[in-house]
Design a protein around this motif. Structure first.
Motif, short mmCIF file in Angstrom:
data_model
loop_
_atom_site.label_atom_id
_atom_site.label_comp_id
_atom_site.label_asym_id
_atom_site.label_seq_id
_atom_site.Cartn_x
_atom_site.Cartn_y
_atom_site.Cartn_z
N HIS A 177 10.38 13.55 -4.65
CA HIS A 177 10.12 12.42 -3.75
C HIS A 177 8.65 12.45 -3.32
O HIS A 177 8.11 13.52 -3.02
N VAL A 178 8.04 11.29 -3.27
CA VAL A 178 6.67 11.16 -2.79
C VAL A 178 6.68 10.16 -1.64
O VAL A 178 7.25 9.07 -1.76
N THR A 179 6.07 10.55 -0.54
CA THR A 179 5.92 9.67 0.62
C THR A 179 4.43 9.53 0.89
O THR A 179 3.72 10.53 0.97
N GLU A 180 3.97 8.30 0.99
CA GLU A 180 2.56 8.04 1.25
C GLU A 180 2.41 7.06 2.40
O GLU A 180 3.21 6.15 2.55
N GLY A 181 1.37 7.27 3.20
CA GLY A 181 1.00 6.35 4.26
C GLY A 181 -0.48 6.01 4.12
O GLY A 181 -1.31 6.91 3.92
N TRP A 182 -0.80 4.73 4.22
CA TRP A 182 -2.17 4.24 3.99
C TRP A 182 -2.62 3.37 5.14
O TRP A 182 -1.81 2.75 5.83
N THR A 183 -3.92 3.29 5.33
CA THR A 183 -4.47 2.46 6.39
C THR A 183 -4.12 1.00 6.19
O THR A 183 -3.96 0.26 7.16
N SER A 184 -3.97 0.57 4.92
CA SER A 184 -3.54 -0.80 4.63
C SER A 184 -3.03 -0.86 3.20
O SER A 184 -3.33 0.00 2.37
N GLU A 185 -2.26 -1.89 2.92
CA GLU A 185 -1.77 -2.09 1.55
C GLU A 185 -2.94 -2.32 0.60
O GLU A 185 -2.96 -1.83 -0.52
N GLU A 186 -3.94 -3.05 1.06
CA GLU A 186 -5.11 -3.34 0.24
C GLU A 186 -5.85 -2.05 -0.12
O GLU A 186 -6.28 -1.87 -1.27
N ASP A 187 -6.01 -1.15 0.86
CA ASP A 187 -6.67 0.13 0.58
C ASP A 187 -5.89 0.93 -0.45
O ASP A 187 -6.46 1.52 -1.36
#
Length: 105
Positions: A56-66
């Motif tokens: 499983h990979v979980t990712e969090g980003w500042t924005s979808e565009e980034d």
């Protein structure tokens, strides 16, 4: 920074290839790779407790565009290209909007 976009993915490796898949995904944290981007605020790789070939990979980003911009880059595409050869089936995933929580490793 705060994550405003994220996703989880479940990847099923070919039998016995779970360890290689984990190792490959963790290269995403090496210098110059997607997990080191200032826009990536969460990058977590986990294995299933009952099946070592399910990752499983979980990712969090500042924005979808980034996220899309970083993953369009050469380093990310090189990792993605190598993942395909280790998989037993297509990855399953979903995107989400983080609303709170905690991460400490």
């Amino acid at each position: 920074m705060i994550a405003h976009y994220g996703f989880t993915a479940t990847l099923t490796a070919r039998p016995g290839a779970g360890g290689r898949l984990v190792d490959l995904l963790l290269t995403g944290l090496s210098e110059g790779n997607p997990g080191t981007s200032a826009h990536c605020v969460v990058y977590l790789v986990s294995r299933s407790a009952s099946d070592p070939d399910v990752v499983h990979v979980t990712e969090g980003w500042t924005s979808e565009e980034d996220h899309h911009r970083v993953f369009a880059g050469e380093a990310a595409q090189a990792i993605v290209a190598r993942i395909g050869g280790l998989l037993a089936k297509e990855p399953e995933g979903t995107d989400y909007v983080p609303v709170g929580g905690k991460a400490a490793f």
